[in-house]
Design a protein around this motif. Structure first.
Motif, short mmCIF file in Angstrom:
data_model
loop_
_atom_site.label_atom_id
_atom_site.label_comp_id
_atom_site.label_asym_id
_atom_site.label_seq_id
_atom_site.Cartn_x
_atom_site.Cartn_y
_atom_site.Cartn_z
N HIS A 137 0.90 -1.00 -0.18
CA HIS A 137 0.16 0.09 0.01
C HIS A 137 0.94 1.26 0.02
O HIS A 137 1.32 1.76 1.02
N ALA A 139 1.76 5.41 -0.15
CA ALA A 139 1.10 6.43 0.39
C ALA A 139 1.71 7.79 -0.24
O ALA A 139 2.69 7.70 0.37
N GLU A 142 0.83 14.16 1.63
CA GLU A 142 -0.22 15.06 1.69
C GLU A 142 -0.07 16.32 2.17
O GLU A 142 0.69 16.43 3.38
N TYR A 147 -2.80 15.17 -2.48
CA TYR A 147 -1.14 14.55 -2.75
C TYR A 147 -0.30 15.98 -3.07
O TYR A 147 -0.63 16.90 -3.63
N PHE A 189 -0.90 4.57 5.10
CA PHE A 189 -1.79 5.54 5.11
C PHE A 189 -1.22 6.77 5.78
O PHE A 189 -0.76 6.94 7.00
N SER A 194 0.42 15.07 6.56
CA SER A 194 1.56 14.01 6.52
C SER A 194 2.29 14.32 7.95
O SER A 194 3.50 14.20 8.05
N ALA A 197 3.00 8.62 9.10
CA ALA A 197 2.60 7.54 8.35
C ALA A 197 2.26 6.17 9.13
O ALA A 197 2.85 6.00 10.30
N ASP A 257 -7.69 3.65 6.86
CA ASP A 257 -7.86 5.13 6.30
C ASP A 257 -7.76 6.06 7.24
O ASP A 257 -8.05 6.06 8.40
N ASP A 469 -8.49 8.86 -3.31
CA ASP A 469 -8.85 8.74 -1.87
C ASP A 469 -8.22 9.91 -1.09
O ASP A 469 -7.81 9.87 0.05
N THR A 470 -8.40 10.90 -1.54
CA THR A 470 -8.00 12.37 -1.10
C THR A 470 -9.19 13.27 -0.85
O THR A 470 -10.58 12.88 -1.27
N GLN A 527 -2.02 4.76 -6.11
CA GLN A 527 -2.65 6.03 -6.13
C GLN A 527 -2.02 6.73 -7.37
O GLN A 527 -0.86 6.48 -7.75
#
Length: 666
Positions: A137, A139, A142, A147, A189, A194, A197, A257, A469-470, A527
């Motif tokens: 996954h 990530a 952000e 992003y 995630f 940010s 993580a 999430d 997913d944002t 992503q």
């Protein structure tokens, strides 16, 4: 399970015939050099046996040479241990970034400075050297829930680690081996700015000093952990001393999430195996049966903002070098709450506005939609229906459920298009369901209604929409990360490539555009970011260490090349350029320790060189301006012709030199 091959979709066919100009939509249209008007494009399509929809899709998704994709997809590579960058909509594989596994093309993992990442990221209590991983996954970092193109993080599902990639040069700069967890599926995630993580343990581990406990003591001595790894806002590196964990019951914590906007400050974490099944024995069923006995498992609702305050107040213990909030403290401080969720759930995805949390249960034909407004109220009112066996308060599912939307067989993961719609993958049905969100997302007409069923080829896992997913999805393209290809590619031995399919979701119904059979990796999650959010280097400033992104103390300019013997080492300060090394001869005696500091003094874009030493398992790749160091012992007598493995110029065959290892006393 036998999975039948599906036929081509009817909605792709235009009467079953070959293309006519009208079907393609190009007859009488000036396309390029009047090819459309002359019927040449229609003739090409006809000669290839393309339907009108297939020809249209090809024109829609093609990105000609010299032109660029508007989006990049960062896809995990599964047990290849890598990250793949794929152009959207071209579906071209553009780059592979090695993270946990060595890669000779990039020189990653063969002794250069940055490649110290691999040994530094290997906890010796797990293995002497972990040189592979299972990326699941990725990530992207952000800012304000969007992003920002600075960094990329990815988990090692096999070994409980996180890799950090710097998107200034697309190289892995750090591997963090997370304490107290063995394997980690539910991550990475990142929080909306940010700060952290997050990754969690999928298989609990014993909380004993030696890491072992018999399975008969599973309920008492095994625990899971939710790990919040702090991110340095300047470098993107993970900072263990600022990180913390939350101890969890020994359920299998799965995907997570992060809350956003309306749900900011919360993390949502799925789990399965509330039954605490440990596998088949003389009295126990297999895990897959034992872990599916109960009707519900538990959605973990974590208030990470509150957890920060608890950590700052010192209500923690130190366990294997990281601050841990004990389970009972997490309960008493109101950090952790449970909500029943349909058994054996997999995906948990927060809507762009943060109002809804969508849960897909593998064994439930529906998705369950929870409301953050209702969750907050239930917590405030202490509306609980008791606790689990460890004392975690359980919020009634009826108090927080906004909808239960039946979709089909095997729902897994959900993405959003920013227009009030959700797209959920169905593994067993080999399909994607498009459906509407509810009033809290601004949907007033037909809330929580199924709109389309989109077939895929075949057995989809994750799916990806740009920014899906944002807080700001771009509902243009959608990629289905299918697990099986079956009849979609020619046979290539017993193992087939996985098959990624691209859809145009601006169109109703969504239209398939192209696919990418991908061998050598198995993407789990991906992503998609707009390329205008990325700002990579074209060349390094002269003498840059990729590890620090600053000038290396070993940087060497033309004319400064030298060999120095001191403190038991032979230090070689060398330069590399088209088409020679300086020095071209490195004389040593067997047993001497070498440190070869190489600087690529090129300033031209893409002027990459390598330093390859035969019979020594050494291969360093140097981009223009980069300085790396290789350290090894000259442990065998011989004359070894090091060379540049990159086809860098017409004289690349002449770009070599000599490592001369003389016998002792020679």
């Amino acid at each position: 399970m036998k999975i039948p091959a599906m036929k081509r979709r009817d909605f792709l066919k235009v009467g079953g015939g070959v293309v006519a100009g009208a079907a393609v939509g190009i007859t009488g249209t000036n396309v390029g050099n009047n090819l459309g008007a002359g019927g040449e494009l229609a003739a090409v399509a006809s000669s290839r046996g393309l339907t009108g929809a297939e020809a249209r899709a090809a024109l829609t998704s093609v990105v000609p040479p010299g032109k660029y994709d508007p989006f990049f997809m960062f896809a995990s590579g599964g047990h290849s241990g890598q990250i793949s960058i794929i152009g959207i909509p071209s579906m071209r594989l553009l780059k592979i970034i090695p993270v946990f596994s060595r890669d000779s093309f990039s020189g990653y993992g063969f002794g250069t400075d940055v490649d110290g990442v691999i040994p530094r990221g290997s906890d010796p209590t797990k293995s002497n050297l972990l040189s592979w991983g299972d990326t699941h996954h990725p990530a992207l970092s952000e800012t304000e829930g969007r992003y920002d193109g600075r960094w990329l993080y990815v988990n090692d599902r096999a070994n409980g680690r996180i890799g950090m990639v710097d998107l200034a040069d697309y190289k892995t700069k750090q591997i963090y081996d997370i304490p107290n967890i063995g394997s980690a599926h539910g991550g990475v995630f990142v929080t909306p700015d940010s700060e952290y993580a997050h990754v969690s343990s999928i298989t609990p581990r014993p909380i004993t000093d030696n890491g072992y406990a018999p399975l008969e003591s599973y309920a008492d001595l095994y625990r899971g952990f939710s790990s919040w790894c702090a991110i340095d806002q300047t470098t993107g590196h993970l900072v263990p001393e600022k990180s913390f964990q939350i101890e969890l019951p020994p359920y299998n914590q799965d995907l997570a999430d992060m809350g956003k906007l309306a749900s900011a400050g919360y993390g949502f974490l799925n789990s399965f195996n509330a039954e605490l099944s440990v596998g088949m024995s003389h009295k126990n069923p297999p895990i897959e049966i034992g872990a599916a006995k109960n009707k519900y498992d538990y959605l973990h609702v974590i208030d990470w903002k509150k957890a920060e305050k608890v950590v700052a107040a010192g209500k923690i213990i130190m366990r294997n070098g990281i601050r841990v909030i004990p389970l009972q403290v997490a309960i008493s401080e109101g950090i952790l709450h449970f909500i029943p969720e349909p058994k054996n759930p997999h995906g948990v995805e927060v809507s762009p506005d943060g109002n809804y949390i969508v849960i897909a249960g593998k064994l439930d034909p529906a998705v369950t939609v929870y409301s953050i407004t209702m969750i907050k109220k239930a917590i405030e009112d202490k509306n609980f229906e008791g606790t689990d066996r460890y004392g975690v308060p359980i919020i009634p599912i009826t108090a927080v459920t906004a909808a239960h939307v039946e979709l089909g067989a095997g729902p897994l993961h959900t993405q959003y298009d920013g227009k009030g719609n959700a797209y959920t993958s169905l593994f067993i049905d080999s399909a994607i369901i498009k459906w509407t969100l509810g009033p809290d997302a601004g949907v007033t007409e037909k809330p929580f209604t199924v709109l389309e069923k989109i077939p895929v080829h075949y057995n989809i896992g994750h799916l990806a929409i740009p920014g899906g997913d944002t807080v700001a999805p771009v509902g243009t393209y959608m990629v289905a990360l299918n697990k099986w290809s079956l009849d979609q590619v020619q046979k290539l031995g017993p193992q087939h490539p996985v098959n990624l399919e691209l859809f145009d979701i601006n169109h109703t119904p969504p239209r398939v555009l192209s696919s990418l059979p991908l061998g050598g990796s198995e993407p789990h999650y991906a992503q998609i970011i707009s390329v205008d959010r990325l700002n990579p280097l074209t060349v390094y400033p002269p003498g840059t260490s990729p590890e620090t992104m600053a000038k290396s103390e070993f940087a060497t300019a033309s004319g400064q090349e030298r060999i120095v013997r001191a403190d038991g080492f032979v230090d070689v300060y060398a330069t590399v350029m088209r088409s020679h090394f300086t020095p071209e001869q490195i004389p040593v005696t067997v047993g001497e320790k070498l440190r070869i500091h190489l600087t690529n003094i090129e300033t031209a874009e893409n002027a990459t060189h390598t330093f390859a030493v035969p019979n020594h398992n050494l291969q360093a790749t140097l981009d223009p301006g980069e300085t790396v160091s290789v350290e090894f012992t000259a442990d065998r007598v011989g004359s070894f012709a090091f060379y540049c493995a990159q086809f860098c110029s017409a004289m690349h065959m002449e770009m070599y030199g000599w490592l001369l290892v003389a016998p002792a006393g020679a």
